[in-house]
Design a protein around this motif. Structure first.
Motif, PDB file in Angstrom:
ATOM      1  N   LYS B 385       0.833  -1.199   0.000  1.00 41.59           N
ATOM      2  CA  LYS B 385       0.000   0.000   0.000  1.00 41.59           C
ATOM      3  C   LYS B 385       0.869   1.252   0.000  1.00 41.59           C
ATOM      4  O   LYS B 385       0.610   2.210  -0.730  1.00 41.59           O
ATOM      5  CB  LYS B 385      -0.909   0.003   1.226  1.00 41.59           C
ATOM      6  CG  LYS B 385      -2.026  -0.968   1.120  1.00 41.59           C
ATOM      7  CD  LYS B 385      -3.160  -0.617   2.066  1.00 41.59           C
ATOM      8  CE  LYS B 385      -4.223  -1.696   1.995  1.00 41.59           C
ATOM      9  NZ  LYS B 385      -4.720  -2.097   3.306  1.00 41.59           N
ATOM     10  N   ARG B 386       1.906   1.244   0.820  1.00 43.41           N
ATOM     11  CA  ARG B 386       2.779   2.418   0.858  1.00 43.41           C
ATOM     12  C   ARG B 386       3.478   2.594  -0.476  1.00 43.41           C
ATOM     13  O   ARG B 386       3.564   3.701  -1.012  1.00 43.41           O
ATOM     14  CB  ARG B 386       3.817   2.273   1.962  1.00 43.41           C
ATOM     15  CG  ARG B 386       4.763   3.469   2.044  1.00 43.41           C
ATOM     16  CD  ARG B 386       6.112   3.093   2.566  1.00 43.41           C
ATOM     17  NE  ARG B 386       6.078   2.700   3.960  1.00 43.41           N
ATOM     18  CZ  ARG B 386       6.943   1.850   4.525  1.00 43.41           C
ATOM     19  NH1 ARG B 386       7.892   1.311   3.802  1.00 43.41           N
ATOM     20  NH2 ARG B 386       6.856   1.532   5.799  1.00 43.41           N
ATOM     21  N   THR B 387       4.002   1.496  -1.003  1.00 44.67           N
ATOM     22  CA  THR B 387       4.700   1.584  -2.280  1.00 44.67           C
ATOM     23  C   THR B 387       3.771   2.075  -3.373  1.00 44.67           C
ATOM     24  O   THR B 387       4.129   2.947  -4.168  1.00 44.67           O
ATOM     25  CB  THR B 387       5.254   0.205  -2.659  1.00 44.67           C
ATOM     26  OG1 THR B 387       6.066  -0.259  -1.584  1.00 44.67           O
ATOM     27  CG2 THR B 387       6.065   0.273  -3.919  1.00 44.67           C
ATOM     28  N   ALA B 388       2.545   1.525  -3.390  1.00 44.69           N
ATOM     29  CA  ALA B 388       1.610   1.948  -4.436  1.00 44.69           C
ATOM     30  C   ALA B 388       1.263   3.422  -4.279  1.00 44.69           C
ATOM     31  O   ALA B 388       1.132   4.150  -5.271  1.00 44.69           O
ATOM     32  CB  ALA B 388       0.356   1.083  -4.388  1.00 44.69           C
ATOM     33  N   ALA B 389       1.094   3.876  -3.021  1.00 45.35           N
ATOM     34  CA  ALA B 389       0.793   5.294  -2.811  1.00 45.35           C
ATOM     35  C   ALA B 389       1.932   6.165  -3.314  1.00 45.35           C
ATOM     36  O   ALA B 389       1.716   7.186  -3.962  1.00 45.35           O
ATOM     37  CB  ALA B 389       0.546   5.554  -1.324  1.00 45.35           C
ATOM     38  N   GLY B 390       3.173   5.752  -3.040  1.00 45.86           N
ATOM     39  CA  GLY B 390       4.315   6.518  -3.515  1.00 45.86           C
ATOM     40  C   GLY B 390       4.388   6.546  -5.030  1.00 45.86           C
ATOM     41  O   GLY B 390       4.676   7.576  -5.639  1.00 45.86           O
ATOM     42  N   VAL B 391       4.110   5.396  -5.639  1.00 44.87           N
ATOM     43  CA  VAL B 391       4.142   5.345  -7.102  1.00 44.87           C
ATOM     44  C   VAL B 391       3.050   6.222  -7.683  1.00 44.87           C
ATOM     45  O   VAL B 391       3.256   6.933  -8.675  1.00 44.87           O
ATOM     46  CB  VAL B 391       3.994   3.891  -7.591  1.00 44.87           C
ATOM     47  CG1 VAL B 391       3.785   3.855  -9.092  1.00 44.87           C
ATOM     48  CG2 VAL B 391       5.219   3.085  -7.225  1.00 44.87           C
ATOM     49  N   ALA B 392       1.867   6.229  -7.040  1.00 49.13           N
ATOM     50  CA  ALA B 392       0.780   7.077  -7.530  1.00 49.13           C
ATOM     51  C   ALA B 392       1.165   8.542  -7.453  1.00 49.13           C
ATOM     52  O   ALA B 392       0.922   9.323  -8.389  1.00 49.13           O
ATOM     53  CB  ALA B 392      -0.495   6.816  -6.722  1.00 49.13           C
ATOM     54  N   MET B 393       1.801   8.941  -6.345  1.00 51.97           N
ATOM     55  CA  MET B 393       2.246  10.334  -6.210  1.00 51.97           C
ATOM     56  C   MET B 393       3.271  10.681  -7.282  1.00 51.97           C
ATOM     57  O   MET B 393       3.202  11.727  -7.927  1.00 51.97           O
ATOM     58  CB  MET B 393       2.857  10.538  -4.818  1.00 51.97           C
ATOM     59  CG  MET B 393       3.548  11.856  -4.629  1.00 51.97           C
ATOM     60  SD  MET B 393       2.367  13.179  -4.357  1.00 51.97           S
ATOM     61  CE  MET B 393       2.470  13.312  -2.588  1.00 51.97           C
TER      62      MET B 393
END
Lengths: 312, 511, 299
Positions: B385-393
């Protein structure tokens, strides 16, 4: 190499023996590596000397950076290689000490601040309040010279340009624009006479003069006399962020701002038809005087340029 | 003869087992008490995973900035006073330009190595901000910002902001056509701030645009104020790093309570010093072979001149892109104008982004309910979830960054400009929502494979009596240094499970 | 990290479907936008009327007493070329522009194609010698420079013929660059030309599907023709620029823009910060990250 490291358990530096394999270089053939590193250093030194030579020979500019850069790069690679392959390969381990202090220390710390400090405040609450208030007021007051001395208040500056009733339109060389000067599809940047060389004049008064026909042009209601002989004048300061709107496409009859591609329709009072600009470019009402000079009937009917809080 | 030898030996003995140098160190310790702290410092262990080098790129490019900047200070005149250019570049001779512009052109053409220093300075800045972003991404994706390092994260985000601001101010100093347009845009952005905008703009610039003060004020901010703050913050950043020790990836012999790696002296110092030289060397090579910011070709800034295809430097590109795509919404309420098309993309949007960065450690603590200390890093795939959030940003910021080049894209790909802009609007809004699930699924998938991304080892697949497939990674051989696939012999015998006899002769399978 | 895990197939068709949908929508939009093409064609521009006073000066009788200020020599193409021009016109141009060059083709409607009468020889010469005409695609929004089907002499012949139908200005220019002031040229270029062509002269995309072409390969006299005639969407710079000023701009274009001074190294295409950003990130940070990969350890 890294696989081998995985199989060597980390050892502490404190009690490592001199013959420990952790202290051995990582390279399988340290002699060879040493020779390569030595070569890198020699080449690096040669590059540095080359830098001095190119400097004094006034060689082409790129040679300074090439020699300096290669020299630094080679010396750097040599140092890294030394550290990586010739120095103790480890891995070594070190224990992390608890960051947090012991309970007694923490209590003593809290006691010092809360009890001793709090006690001081409680005893002299009034004085403390005055001190706090004074420091607070100082921080506010100290900002005043820091900010206020920097510049004037805006007041009405942003609402005015130097265009007035009867201003002559001049180009950047100061030459007055005559009614026969421009052909259809022509554009020129104009200023009120006297202000074409002042920095402030250029920034605020800059206006584009376009000729789109031979007959008078009406761009909107109440503007029947503003476009004599097909000449229209709009403020060159974009209403989005103030870039000069110097890009004119004569067949599309569009003024395009080069910064963020706002597009203004020249035949319809420079209404923005695309892009982020919110308002049309203000139009300068023109007339032709008896000698054929183009002049402004009045200044702009609204502030030029981007929006701001006080702009109604 | 023997007395001489004796004197030699006694002298040597008197010096102690560490000789002359040891004596000097003792003298130092007498005065400063450095022995204990010094030894602790020299023995410090640094984990040396390659991704920990990214912060060093930023640090060393900052040093290159300082050194080249000092050189530039001697030749640059921070003044908007007008002068006639009389240098060696013919197309500018006789033109009325500002002192700042003239001094920069003279520095480029008339000062030997002046152009190299200018270009090194500018390249180092681009690399500096780029390295900060990459380093920040590494810290984010590995969770190194968690307790006890939240303060270091805050310092880091502040450093990023300061680097971006200082870069913008720095490339505006030569007062050329392209950067001057950027200053005009910055002035208008400040104007757009409700209530205070006009006051702040007039105070900062000393009046209406352009005024005669801004270059001098920018110079002071760029050369003294912000670098001092950056130096202080970098010092604090490194101090915290040394005090709390660096994080490390989990692995053999690595726990939450130790650090495994190489000692500060001599290994780490050798490698890091070498890396400094390499960073400086690469910057110098770029400064030699790749022209950057050729201000003599742009000409001086004149308020009614403009060039097309003027993008800001890359780290401001995301703001320029946001400004281009935003619809032209402006409202007038009770006689006051609020230009949303300026305030939202250039003030509110970056404000939100940076505030998200600042509060992220607290957000994550609250969300995961994880208040423990962490010295071991996560693999990004283990926190999907954290990684995906960072990638989305990153996808969102990447799209706004690309949107700043709509005209260049339209020209290169031969597409209509208006359509490219509309496409960018769609992409900017859609990209985080597309990037998040893709990244999430990739993380989940990678979690399943023990050695994903590395050379494969053999998987031994066996089937349980229940019918479930079980796969185990085969251990690599001692000599199989590169994990090359070597056939694992198939076992000659398969152990059959015990099947209980059932009455009536029917075979049952245990559930 | 040798965790034992159940081997099962993951299905993420829905992610793929979403991607295909998104890409499909965007590409459909793009292709439809190209086909629809509601941008105006290169429309007829009516004759501008009286040429401006500072270039062509007529006396009371209407005869020209002064043409230009000597910085540029204007010449009418030889009338001997007119028969050749007429033949070339009927072969290459009449099908669109009509046999009378008034924009009415034989089977078409009036105004479908530009009226060429009264635009002066320089206009026709510029369009033909730069290869823009005969048009490769008559329905494109903007014709681009390409190797012309007709060479320079044929272009002059066409110019002579079309001008003979309705004589006008400007004539074919030859700038005298020896006395040009490149510094004035830079300032004028920056004020008048950079807004479309960029200060580096590389050109860029303009509104809708139009663009400002690159100036890196244009001969000197064609620069004058373009400035004075304003081809396509380019404005016409008439009386507001004297011949001396136009000549200075041409000097700047043919020297600094076409032979730029790049002492700092590769010019990176003159794209400015866009190219610099790519190089800085990909080459600078990229190479250094790779070096870091070597310096550090992999686990």
């Amino acid at each position: 190499m890294s696989d081998e490291m995985e199989h060597r358990t980390p050892v502490s530096l404190a009690n490592v023996r001199a013959d420990d394999p952790h202290l051995q270089p990582a390279a399988k053939n340290p002699r060879r590596v040493e020779q390569v590193i030595g070569l890198l250093f020699v080449l690096g030194i040669a590059c540095f000397i080359g830098f001095a030579v190119t400097y004094f020979l006034d060689a082409p500019a790129w040679t300074y950076g090439a020699t300096l850069g290669m020299g630094l790069f080679l010396m750097g690679v040599g140092q890294v290689a030394w550290g990586k392959y010739l120095m103790p390969r480890g891995p070594f381990v070190e224990e992390r000490h608890e960051l947090a202090s012991s309970e007694t220390e923490r209590s003593a710390f809290a006691a010092a601040i809360v009890d001793r400090g709090g006690g001081t405040v409680k005893r002299r609450r009034f004085l403390f309040g005055l001190l706090g208030g004074g420091v607070g007021i100082f921080s506010l007051v100290a900002l005043i010279p820091l900010m206020r001395s920097f510049g004037p208040q805006p007041k009405g500056t942003l609402f005015k340009t130097n265009w007035k009733k009867g201003s002559y339109l001049v180009d950047s060389t100061g030459r007055r624009v005559q009614v026969g000067d421009l052909g259809i599809g022509s554009i020129v940047t104009v200023f009120p006479q006297g202000f074409e060389n002042s920095e402030n004049g250029q920034a605020v008064d800059q206006t584009v003069l376009i000729r789109i026909s031979n007959e008078d042009v009406v761009t909107g209601k109440g503007r029947e006399t503003w476009g004599p002989h097909g000449y229209i004048a709009y403020s060159k300061v974009c209403t989005h962020l103030g870039c000069p709107v110097g890009l004119y496409e004569q067949q599309l009859e569009l003024l395009v701002c080069p910064c963020h591609q706002s597009q203004f329709d020249v035949t319809k009072a420079a209404i923005p038809i695309f892009g982020p600009a919110p308002r049309p470019l203000p139009q300068l009402p023109l007339y032709v005087d008896a000698s054929g000079n183009l002049r402004s009937q009045n200044g702009f009917d609204q502030p030029v340029g981007p929006g701001f809080w006080e702009r109604a | 003869m023997s007395t001489e030898v004796n004197t030699e030996r006694t002298k040597k003995q008197a010096l102690g087992p560490y000789g002359k140098l040891g004596q000097t160190l003792n003298e130092l310790d007498d005065r400063l008490g450095v022995a204990k702290g010094g030894r602790t410092f020299l023995d410090k262990i640094f984990p040396d995973h390659w991704s920990f080098m990214l912060g060093e790129i930023a640090l060393y490019s900052f040093f290159v900035l300082l050194i080249t900047g000092i050189f530039l200070c001697f030749f640059y005149t921070p003044s908007q006073a007008l002068t006639i250019y009389h240098g060696s570049y013919a197309p500018l001779v006789g033109q009325r330009v500002s002192e700042a512009f003239a001094s920069t052109v003279n520095l480029s053409f008339q000062v030997r190595t002046g152009l190299l220093m200018r270009q090194m300075h500018h390249w180092a800045c681009d690399i500096f901000v780029g390295a900060i972003v990459v380093h920040m991404a590494r810290v984010f994706f590995t969770g190194a910002f968690r307790k006890p390092r939240e303060l270091n994260w805050t310092i880091g985000v502040t450093l990023l902001t300061l680097a971006i601001v200082n870069g913008f101010i720095g490339y505006s100093l030569p007062d050329d056509l392209v950067s001057g347009t950027g200053i005009r845009i910055a002035y208008s952005i400040i104007l757009s701030i409700p209530l205070l905008g006009t006051y702040v703009a007039f105070f900062l610039f000393g009046g209406n645009f352009p005024g005669t003060d801004i270059i001098q004020r920018f110079f002071f901010i760029h050369v003294l104020i912000i670098p001092l703050i950056i130096l202080g913050l970098v010092g604090a950043h490194l101090f915290l790093l040394v005090r709390q020790k660096h994080t490390q990836f989990p692995g053999e012999g690595r726990t939450e309570h130790n650090v495994v790696g190489s000692p500060m002296f001599p290994v780490f110092i050798a490698k890091t010093n070498g890396f400094f030289f390499i960073v400086a060397g690469v910057t110098a090579l770029l400064g030699a072979f790749a022209q950057i910011n050729p201000i003599w070709q742009f000409g001086p800034y004149v308020a009614d001149h403009i060039s097309y295809a003027v993008q800001p430097d890359w780290y401001m590109g995301w703001l320029d892109g946001a400004l281009r795509v935003f619809p032209s919404w402006e409202t007038v309420v009770f006689g006051h104008t609020i230009p949303w098309e300026v305030t939202i993309p250039s003030v509110i949007f970056p404000g939100i982004i940076f505030n998200i960065c600042y509060v992220w450690p607290a957000l994550e603590r609250r969300y995961t309910k994880d208040y423990a200390l962490h010295n071991l890093l996560d693999r990004p795939r283990d926190r999907p979830k954290r990684t995906a959030a960072g990638v989305a940003m990153l996808a969102l910021l990447g799209m706004t960054f690309i949107a700043s080049a709509t005209d260049v894209i339209a020209h290169f790909l031969d597409l209509p400009l208006n359509d490219v802009l509309v496409a960018m609007r769609i992409l900017i809004i859609a990209s985080p929502f597309v990037a998040y699930p893709i990244a999430y699924v990739i993380c989940k998938e990678l979690q399943g494979f023990a050695n994903a991304g590395k050379r494969k080892t053999a998987n031994i697949v066996s089937r349980t009596p229940e019918g479930e497939y079980v796969s185990v990674s085969a251990p690599h051989y001692e000599d199989d240094v590169h994990n090359e696939l070597e056939a694992i012999p198939v076992p000659k015998f398969v152990v059959e499970p015990e099947i209980p006899e059932s009455p009536g002769g029917v075979r049952t399978v245990p559930r | 990290m040798n965790n034992v895990r159940t081997l099962s197939l993951k299905r993420f068709h829905w992610v793929a479907a979403l991607l295909v949908l998104l890409l499909g929508t965007v590409s459909l939009y793009e292709s439809s936008a190209g086909a629809a093409n509601n941008s105006p064609l290169q429309t007829t521009r009516s004759n501008s009327g009286t040429p401006n006073s500072s270039i062509v000066v007529k006396n009371k009788a209407g005869t020209v007493t002064k043409y230009g200020d000597g910085a540029i020599i204007y010449k009418l193409p030889s009338s001997a070329l007119i028969p050749l021009g007429k033949a070339l016109f009927e072969e290459n141009c009449a099908s669109c522009h009509g046999t009378d060059a008034n924009g009415v083709p034989a089977n078409g409607t009036a105004g479908a194609y530009p009226n060429l009468r009264g635009l002066g020889p320089a206009t026709v010469d510029f369009w033909v010698v730069s290869g823009r005409m005969p048009a490769a695609d008559p329905r494109s929004v903007q014709a681009g420079r390409k190797t012309g089907r007709l060479d320079a002499k044929q272009a002059l012949a066409l110019a002579a013929y079309v001008n003979s139908l309705d004589p006008s200005y400007p004539y074919i220019p030859t700038p005298n660059l020896k006395t040009a002031n490149v510094s004035d040229g830079e300032a004028l270029f920056s004020l008048n030309c950079a807004a479309c062509h960029t200060i580096e002269g590389d050109g860029d995309a303009l509104a809708l599907d139009t663009y400002a072409p690159s100036l890196r390969h244009i001969p000197a006299y064609q620069v004058v023709e373009a400035i004075r005639t304003g081809p396509g969407n380019m404005p016409r710079f008439t009386g507001n620029l004297s011949d001396a000023q136009v000549r200075d701009i041409v000097k700047y274009v043919t020297t600094e823009i076409q032979h730029p001074n790049n002492p700092g190294g590769f010019g990176l295409g003159g794209l400015g910060p866009v190219a610099e950003g790519f190089v800085g990130l990909a080459l600078g940070v990229g190479i250094l990250a790779l070096v870091g990969f070597w310096v550090g350890e992999r686990q």
